[in-house]
Design an enzyme around this catalytic site. Structure first.
Site, short mmCIF file in Angstrom:
data_model
loop_
_atom_site.label_atom_id
_atom_site.label_comp_id
_atom_site.label_asym_id
_atom_site.label_seq_id
_atom_site.Cartn_x
_atom_site.Cartn_y
_atom_site.Cartn_z
N SER A 14 10.34 -15.19 1.29
CA SER A 14 10.18 -16.54 0.78
C SER A 14 9.06 -16.62 -0.27
CB SER A 14 9.93 -17.49 1.96
OG SER A 14 9.99 -18.83 1.57
N HIS B 250 17.59 -18.22 5.64
CA HIS B 250 16.44 -17.94 4.77
C HIS B 250 15.57 -16.90 5.45
CE1 HIS B 250 13.35 -18.74 1.80
NE2 HIS B 250 12.47 -18.96 2.74
N ASP C 290 21.49 -19.66 0.68
CA ASP C 290 20.11 -19.96 1.10
C ASP C 290 19.69 -21.29 0.48
OD1 ASP C 290 17.38 -20.01 1.59
OD2 ASP C 290 16.99 -18.03 0.79
#
Length: 530
Positions: free
Chosen positions: A221, A470, A441
């Site tokens: 991320s 994710h 995502d």
């Protein structure tokens, strides 16, 4: 809307076309002059060797801990020092490939627990070759000083996130202005130094303290952006670079959040379509559009009568937003939805809020760092009229999270610390990097991975076709996990596509999924919003 299971053929074509476009674009990107890197830190005397002490847990019996001093201001390395909290699982092989730093994202995510997870999730022969190192970035968790700008900022019941009248909008504005002012009052001395570039410079100090000529990095991320910025600063110090669920470096951060809004809305619709598939279990109807109407009817009802005195419309969004990160939560969320709408029982909804939406007091630190980093990293609009126009325009297409996300980031409209210019992470000096990305995502939409691939010369992108979670590596997808392991062994990777894992099945109760099941362990470490 097509049911998720019916998208596979279209997604295969989409992923192939987009990958071919990205690959064709790389040559054009890397032959033009790369953007200037952020200024490197002023040279500092080699840091003292780290003192590792045992901090074993039942799950991670070889875990060690240490603390590292770094300059608050890297341009004045002899000035005030701050500390970073570290963890390590040492290598056990006769030959080591050096340190592997791991980061869960955020910004504001604590990485100390991630070291043990990564070391245990990798194949034993791979983990044995690395010192797997977790760290709390500056301002986070056990690092000092820690930020906590506004205790109670998320205390329920908050104003409705969708400002249907001027009074609701003003109530939300008062909240975010108060948070920004509190942060400035409490932490004015450190806010100019809480940002991605400063955190990347910390990584270089850490490399020196480890005595390593090069280091490897595995980020999820936001951690993908942090890794890319470090690699821009020190390309010759990178051994391996794994970026999972990739931030679009060209949208940092206002545009990236607008893209998130639309992707989260699409993912929420996928959840509702999944609920419709199991009408015999949930009793909410077989038509996804009809199920969506009932979800928004629930939202409207909570405006006038918050469930348990805690769950109003904003808290409902907080509760269901994690379903956009990880579909393993869908059965619990569906049970809560059904109980409220069909059985007229709000208790499971309140329980789901407590599990997924409620912010623990300690989480104020994570949100404070998140805000400080995002507001410092790049410029945000200062004219609230622009925010209002952009949010209503986006809300018309994507009503699920647009305004909730806007208020989450809105302190940046009133932030007093001057923003920096986001660095161009284009990089032709790296060894091949490995990028991993699910096509659906929501938190980091697929196009961001294509953008990053185009900026990192020679990088490979492994696509999870049809996946919507994710954080996809080391969460149970054998195909993806094998690609990661092979890359960490050899440094070689190529573009590839892996099928997504099957969607979950309804559970027999609202009990929590065991933390060792599937990707639940990973997603508990990555958290939400990052």
């Amino acid at each position: 809307m097509l049911h998720p299971a019916k998208k596979r053929g279209a997604l295969t074509k989409r992923a192939a076309v987009l990958l071919s476009v990205a690959t064709a674009t790389v040559a054009a990107v890397v032959t033009s002059p790369a953007g200037a890197a952020p200024a490197a830190a002023t040279p500092l005397a080699a840091p003292a060797a780290l003192r590792w002490t045992g901090c074993a847990t039942p799950r991670y019996p070889t875990l060690q801990c240490a603390s590292l001093k770094v300059p608050l201001d890297h341009d004045h390395p002899a000035g005030r020092q701050i500390s970073l909290a570290l963890t390590r699982v040492p290598h056990t092989a006769a030959t080591s490939q050096g340190p592997l730093l791991v980061n869960p994202g955020g910004p504001g995510g604590s990485g100390r627990a991630l070291a043990g997870f990564i070391a245990s999730a990798l194949p034993k022969d791979v983990a044995a070759q690395y010192d797997v190192i977790g760290f709390d970035p500056r301002g986070v968790g056990k690092s000092e000083p820690t930020l906590d700008c506004g205790p109670g900022h998320f205390t329920p019941v908050r104003p409705d996130s969708v400002p249907l009248d001027a009074q609701t909008e003003q109530a939300n504005l008062d909240r975010v202005k108060s948070f920004a002012e509190s942060c400035q009052t409490k932490h004015a001395d450190v806010l100019p130094y809480i940002g991605t570039v400063s955190a990347a410079r910390d990584i270089e100090v850490l490399r020196g303290a480890l005595g390593a000529a090069k280091l490897s990095y595995f980020g999820y991320s936001y951690g993908t952006y942090l890794g890319a910025v470090y690699a821009k600063l020190h390309p010759d110090r990178v051994h391996r670079l794994v970026l999972d669920s990739v931030v679009d470096p060209g949208g940092v951060w206002y545009e990236d959040n607008l893209a998130q809004d639309q992707a989260f809305d699409a993912r929420h619709k996928s959840f509702l379509a999944w609920v419709a598939q199991y009408d015999e279990k949930y009793g909410l109807g077989t038509d996804p559009a009809g199920v969506e109407e009932r979800w928004y009817a629930m939202r409207d009802a909570l405006r006038g009568a918050p469930a348990g005195g805690k769950v109003g419309p904003a808290e409902l969004e907080d509760t269901y937003m994690p379903g956009g990160y990880y579909n393993g939560y869908w059965p619990v969320l569906a049970e809560a939805f059904s109980a409220y709408e069909v059985a007229k029982d709000p208790k499971p909804l309140v329980a789901a809020y407590q599990r997924f939406g409620a912010v623990e007091p300690s989480a104020g630190n994570g949100y404070s760092v998140y805000t400080a980093v995002q507001c410092r990293d790049s410029a945000w609009p200062k004219d609230w009229n622009q925010w209002r126009a952009d949010m209503w325009r986006t809300h018309a297409k994507a009503p699920f999270m647009t305004w909730n996300n806007a208020w989450y980031n809105a302190p940046c409209a009133f932030w007093q610390t001057e923003p920096l210019a986001a660095p161009d992470v284009s990089n032709a000096g790296l060894p091949p990097a490995l990028l991993l990305q699910a096509t659906e995502d929501a938190a980091t939409p697929f196009e961001g991975a294509l953008s990053m691939k185009g900026k990192l010369k020679g990088s490979a992108l492994v696509v999870e076709e049809g996946g919507g979670n994710h954080g996809v590596a080391l969460s149970g997808n054998k195909c993806l996990d094998e690609k990661v392991a092979a890359y960490l062994r050899t440094g070689q990777a190529s573009d590839a596509t892996c099928p997504a894992q099957p969607a979950p099945k309804p559970t027999t109760s609202t009990r929590a999924v065991p933390t060792t099941a599937g990707g639940t362990a990973l997603h508990g470490l990555l958290g939400f919003r990052g």
